[in-house]
Scaffold this motif. Structure first.
Motif, PDB file in Angstrom:
ATOM      1  N   HIS A  82       0.828  -1.216   0.000  1.00 26.28           N
ATOM      2  CA  HIS A  82       0.000   0.000   0.000  1.00 26.28           C
ATOM      3  C   HIS A  82       0.857   1.259   0.000  1.00 26.28           C
ATOM      4  O   HIS A  82       0.627   2.178  -0.784  1.00 26.28           O
ATOM      5  CB  HIS A  82      -0.945  -0.013   1.205  1.00 26.28           C
ATOM      6  CG  HIS A  82      -1.855   1.156   1.259  1.00 26.28           C
ATOM      7  ND1 HIS A  82      -1.806   2.070   2.277  1.00 26.28           N
ATOM      8  CD2 HIS A  82      -2.833   1.573   0.436  1.00 26.28           C
ATOM      9  CE1 HIS A  82      -2.724   2.991   2.073  1.00 26.28           C
ATOM     10  NE2 HIS A  82      -3.361   2.716   0.953  1.00 26.28           N
ATOM     11  N   GLU A 108      -3.715   1.820  -4.170  1.00 25.78           N
ATOM     12  CA  GLU A 108      -5.062   1.418  -3.787  1.00 25.78           C
ATOM     13  C   GLU A 108      -5.547   0.159  -4.496  1.00 25.78           C
ATOM     14  O   GLU A 108      -6.199  -0.672  -3.912  1.00 25.78           O
ATOM     15  CB  GLU A 108      -6.052   2.569  -4.047  1.00 25.78           C
ATOM     16  CG  GLU A 108      -5.829   3.769  -3.156  1.00 25.78           C
ATOM     17  CD  GLU A 108      -6.048   3.484  -1.681  1.00 25.78           C
ATOM     18  OE1 GLU A 108      -6.838   2.584  -1.340  1.00 25.78           O
ATOM     19  OE2 GLU A 108      -5.417   4.163  -0.859  1.00 25.78           O
ATOM     20  N   ASP A 109      -5.267   0.017  -5.782  1.00 28.43           N
ATOM     21  CA  ASP A 109      -5.829  -1.109  -6.532  1.00 28.43           C
ATOM     22  C   ASP A 109      -4.747  -2.121  -6.905  1.00 28.43           C
ATOM     23  O   ASP A 109      -3.760  -1.785  -7.542  1.00 28.43           O
ATOM     24  CB  ASP A 109      -6.587  -0.633  -7.765  1.00 28.43           C
ATOM     25  CG  ASP A 109      -5.735   0.158  -8.741  1.00 28.43           C
ATOM     26  OD1 ASP A 109      -4.818   0.862  -8.284  1.00 28.43           O
ATOM     27  OD2 ASP A 109      -5.970   0.049  -9.953  1.00 28.43           O
ATOM     28  N   ASP A 136      -9.880  -0.718  -3.212  1.00 29.80           N
ATOM     29  CA  ASP A 136      -9.736   0.354  -2.222  1.00 29.80           C
ATOM     30  C   ASP A 136      -8.999  -0.200  -1.003  1.00 29.80           C
ATOM     31  O   ASP A 136      -9.602  -0.578  -0.007  1.00 29.80           O
ATOM     32  CB  ASP A 136     -11.115   0.890  -1.838  1.00 29.80           C
ATOM     33  CG  ASP A 136     -11.063   2.147  -0.999  1.00 29.80           C
ATOM     34  OD1 ASP A 136      -9.974   2.495  -0.501  1.00 29.80           O
ATOM     35  OD2 ASP A 136     -12.112   2.788  -0.830  1.00 29.80           O
ATOM     36  N   THR A 137      -7.675  -0.223  -1.085  1.00 33.35           N
ATOM     37  CA  THR A 137      -6.854  -0.792  -0.019  1.00 33.35           C
ATOM     38  C   THR A 137      -7.009  -0.026   1.287  1.00 33.35           C
ATOM     39  O   THR A 137      -7.023  -0.618   2.360  1.00 33.35           O
ATOM     40  CB  THR A 137      -5.381  -0.830  -0.454  1.00 33.35           C
ATOM     41  OG1 THR A 137      -5.269  -1.697  -1.585  1.00 33.35           O
ATOM     42  CG2 THR A 137      -4.486  -1.350   0.648  1.00 33.35           C
ATOM     43  N   LYS A 138      -7.146   1.290   1.226  1.00 36.04           N
ATOM     44  CA  LYS A 138      -7.303   2.089   2.449  1.00 36.04           C
ATOM     45  C   LYS A 138      -8.558   1.657   3.208  1.00 36.04           C
ATOM     46  O   LYS A 138      -8.534   1.517   4.428  1.00 36.04           O
ATOM     47  CB  LYS A 138      -7.360   3.574   2.116  1.00 36.04           C
ATOM     48  CG  LYS A 138      -7.426   4.454   3.342  1.00 36.04           C
ATOM     49  CD  LYS A 138      -7.200   5.900   2.976  1.00 36.04           C
ATOM     50  CE  LYS A 138      -7.344   6.838   4.122  1.00 36.04           C
ATOM     51  NZ  LYS A 138      -6.506   6.627   5.248  1.00 36.04           N
TER      52      LYS A 138
END
Length: 176
Positions: free
Chosen positions: A15, A20-21, A62-64
């Protein structure tokens, strides 16, 4: 079951606060995540073993949000996948207090990761005590500069020698 710290460690390694993707590739309890920053200046791969999830390819968009969801959990996490036909649609995350659903993305929405061609090279350098002292003095003289370039050049006798450049090698900057 997977420990929350292990899961978050894997996620944080790709990350980096900006990616994010990505696609998670899980096979034989091993996860591999290829990633590339939005500016395309950092490309990498994160791998981890003992990743207890069925063999799959997951599209994380959406890693966050995934990090935020896992942050409320504690201890060991149970990870389960929900599949609609051939596509995984949800990652279910559970601990003793929470049951969370993370919506997975369509794999076609995830950007392809580029490749890097790094030439192979090997340099052996014999450094004497004086050489190390000179390197330390040079670094100390430009203490605010973090750049050091190591290159192989030819000396006036045509022999290959190693050259250390402290500071930016171009422009009107201080350098040694």
């Amino acid at each position: 079951m997977i420990n929350k710290g292990v899961l978050q460690s894997v996620i944080n390694k790709y990350h980096l606060g900006i990616n994010e993707d990505v696609k998670w590739n899980i096979k034989d309890k091993k996860i591999e995540v290829d990633f590339m920053t939005p500016t395309r200046d950092v490309i990498g791969k994160v791998t981890s073993t003992n990743f207890d999830l069925e063999d799959s390819k997951l599209a994380i968009f959406d890693t966050k949000k995934l990090l935020n969801l896992t942050s409320i959990c504690n201890g060991d996490l149970l990870l389960e996948l929900v599949k609609n036909k051939e596509i995984f649609t949800k990652l279910k995350i559970s601990d003793l207090n929470f049951n969370l659903d993370y919506a997975l993305s369509d794999p076609l929405l995830i950007s392809k990761v580029g490749t890097v061609n790094v030439p192979e090279w090997c340099v052996e350098i014999d450094l004497e005590g004086d050489d190390i002292d000179h390197l330390i003095k040079a670094k100390s003289a430009l203490s605010g500069i973090d750049n050091m370039l190591v290159s192989v050049v030819k000396n006036i006798d045509g022999e290959s020698v190693v050259e250390f450049t402290f500071g930016d090698e171009q422009g009107h900057n201080n350098k040694i």
